[in-house]
Motif scaffolding. Structure first.
Motif, PDB file in Angstrom:
ATOM      1  N   ALA A  83      23.080 -20.941 -10.031  1.00 54.17           N
ATOM      2  CA  ALA A  83      23.162 -21.210 -11.412  1.00 54.17           C
ATOM      3  C   ALA A  83      22.398 -19.964 -12.111  1.00 54.17           C
ATOM      4  O   ALA A  83      21.180 -20.026 -11.748  1.00 54.17           O
ATOM      5  N   GLU A 105      28.394 -23.212 -16.585  1.00 52.46           N
ATOM      6  CA  GLU A 105      27.361 -22.346 -16.150  1.00 52.46           C
ATOM      7  C   GLU A 105      27.974 -21.147 -15.421  1.00 52.46           C
ATOM      8  O   GLU A 105      29.178 -21.144 -15.103  1.00 52.46           O
ATOM      9  N   TYR A 106      27.046 -19.818 -15.065  1.00 57.91           N
ATOM     10  CA  TYR A 106      27.137 -18.792 -14.738  1.00 57.91           C
ATOM     11  C   TYR A 106      27.128 -18.767 -13.279  1.00 57.91           C
ATOM     12  O   TYR A 106      25.786 -19.056 -12.718  1.00 57.91           O
ATOM     13  N   PHE A 107      27.941 -18.306 -12.109  1.00 59.66           N
ATOM     14  CA  PHE A 107      27.654 -18.041 -10.896  1.00 59.66           C
ATOM     15  C   PHE A 107      28.055 -16.735 -10.396  1.00 59.66           C
ATOM     16  O   PHE A 107      28.934 -16.341 -10.689  1.00 59.66           O
ATOM     17  N   VAL A 158      19.454 -16.192 -10.316  1.00 57.13           N
ATOM     18  CA  VAL A 158      20.363 -17.393 -10.036  1.00 57.13           C
ATOM     19  C   VAL A 158      19.135 -18.233  -9.157  1.00 57.13           C
ATOM     20  O   VAL A 158      18.598 -17.780  -8.456  1.00 57.13           O
ATOM     21  N   THR A 163      32.357 -18.949 -13.878  1.00 58.94           N
ATOM     22  CA  THR A 163      31.620 -20.009 -14.657  1.00 58.94           C
ATOM     23  C   THR A 163      32.082 -21.290 -13.952  1.00 58.94           C
ATOM     24  O   THR A 163      33.390 -21.537 -13.449  1.00 58.94           O
TER      25      THR A 163
END
Length: 487
Positions: free
Chosen positions: A85, A58-60, A80, A54
């Motif tokens: 993201a 946001e998540y990656f 993504v 994160t």
């Protein structure tokens, strides 16, 4: 398509709404850029692979090479964008196949998971997604239910009335998109979809009814709104042709079941797709296509028709707004002088007006009845179960047979007639003679009435014997416009 946010993705790149952030803000001890690719080092200095990290809420995702993934589906569940993201609460539109997913629309929920193999309500619209998460479009057949989901840029269930392209020789398959029309025709049909999107439809080989806005409609197994004559009922007792099986549903843009109303039609049950449900007796009563006939539809939609078990005039006719009318065995209103012979051999004669009249049954005395080119006076019963039936016998000093007034031949002065074994001396005006006196015929003494009996007399007024039924005039067979034998 009524959606809030959409994302466009291709094999190499996608146009995505910018979130206004940069990896320059990543902490040096975690994120690092090598040759223009972002990676993530753990506390041991190793590149993280196959894992989510994160930043800024946001998540990656780091792939098997430790490189941050962009424009890809992760684990066939998440997506993504071009910044890497994870996308949430958004539509994704693929213009080309990506990660095994075919072109089309996809949706990820608030946790970023792809909505798959289920129905989902999004912005108050209901969508259906297949096993791969692709939004369904066009026709969708779910077990016994039929839905229409619109074009490729719609995908939500359609409700209410829809006129859609439908070729009965080449029915659409699941996913096919049908063009919308404003009216039905050979290759366009009306469908009705409930609030949940399900089409009104019948079980195989049957018809389904639905009351919509107070009107009754019928639909077949494909969900097509039926029109014209359709056999939907069981045959009633007393129906000799099968007409009671039918209802009339208006033209192809109406579909409303006719009830408690008159209709003049030039299409008939024998012209319909259900023509095998009605018997063609090869008579003039069987209406041919193009022949204009009047029908009356009862409150349940059944056409009025001649009951083969009728034993009275009341049972052989149909009362509409206080007046009685005669309908034949095919439900067609009839006019003229008609005779119905019951299964018991009883003759009932009624008059329903001249050709092109409104067909209302007459009662009481009626002059000017036209039959076979001649004009007669009739009397029809004014009350009882045989109201409207022609009277036989004496009525108000006149003699009638099956309703027709009997008169002595012109120039004969008087003639004797017998009805039901009773003798009547009739003048040329049709008056029944009852006065005790002698009567001349052509200037010669011929009859005498005395003590209620009728005698022959000679020129000297002497009795020559009592007049018998064998001496009475024969009543010639009465002509009718049509006859119906219920036996």
């Amino acid at each position: 398509m009524k959606i809030s946010t959409r994302i466009w993705a291709g094999l190499a790149a996608a146009a995505v709404m910018s979130l206004g952030m940069s990896f320059a803000s990543f902490a040096a001890e975690g994120w690092t850029s090598e040759d223009g690719q972002w990676k993530y080092k753990d506390s041991n200095g190793n590149f993280v692979t196959n894992a989510w990290k994160t930043s800024g809420g946001e998540y990656f995702y780091l792939d098997s090479n430790g490189v941050m993934a962009v424009n890809h589906f992760i684990d066939d569940t998440y997506y993504v964008n071009e910044r890497g993201a994870r996308v949430t609460n958004s539509w994704i539109h693929l213009t080309e196949t990506l990660d095994g997913k075919e072109p089309g629309w996809y949706f990820v929920n608030s946790s970023g998971k792809l909505v798959e193999d289920k129905w989902e309500t999004i912005n108050n619209l209901r969508y259906c997604f297949d096993e791969e998460g692709r939004m369904r479009t066009g026709w969708y057949f779910d077990d016994d239910d039929i839905y229409y989901l619109g074009s490729e840029d719609q995908g939500y269930v359609k409700t209410g009335w829809r006129c859609l392209a439908w070729d009965e020789e080449d029915e659409p398959e699941e996913g096919d998109v049908s063009e919308n029309y404003s009216s039905a025709g050979d290759d366009t049909k009306w469908f009705y979809f409930r609030d949940n999107g399900k089409a009104e439809r019948a079980d195989s080989g049957e018809y389904e009814t639905a009351v919509i806005n107070g009107n009754k409609y019928y639909f077949d197994e494909n969900g097509i709104m039926m029109s014209g004559w359709v056999a939907v009922n069981d045959q009633e007792s007393g129906d000799s042709t099968g007409i009671s099986k039918f209802v009339y549903l208006g033209d192809e843009n109406s579909g409303v079941m006719a009830k408690s109303k008159w209709l003049e039609l030039d299409e008939h049950p024998g012209d319909s797709d259900d023509s095998e449900e009605i018997t063609d007796d090869d008579s003039e009563d069987f209406p041919e296509e193009g022949d204009s006939r009047w029908y009356y539809f009862e409150s349940d939609g059944t056409p009025a028709y001649l009951d083969s078990g009728a034993k009275t005039m009341s049972a052989a006719t149909t009362k509409v707004n206080g007046s009685s009318y005669f309908f034949n065995q095919y439900g067609c209103m009839q006019t003229g002088l008609l005779k119905i012979t019951t299964s018991e051999g009883k003759g009932l004669v009624g008059y329903f007006g001249d050709l092109d009249s409104n067909g209302r049954m007459y009662t009481g005395k009626k002059s000017g009845v036209h039959v076979d080119g001649d004009t007669y006076t009739y009397y029809f019963a004014e009350s009882g179960s045989n109201k409207g039936a022609g009277y036989s016998g004496e009525k108000d000093d006149y003699l009638y047979y099956e309703g027709r007034q009997i008169e002595a031949d012109d120039g004969s002065d008087y003639q004797v007639y017998a009805i039901d074994g009773k003798l009547y001396l009739i003048s040329e005006s049709g008056k029944v003679q009852t006065k005790s006196k002698t009567y001349k015929v052509d200037g010669d003494y011929t009859y005498e009435i005395s003590g209620g009996k009728l005698y022959w007399i000679n020129d000297d007024e002497e009795r020559q014997g009592e007049v018998t039924a064998d001496d009475a005039e024969h009543i010639s067979e009465v002509e009718y416009d049509k006859e119906y034998d219920l036996g």
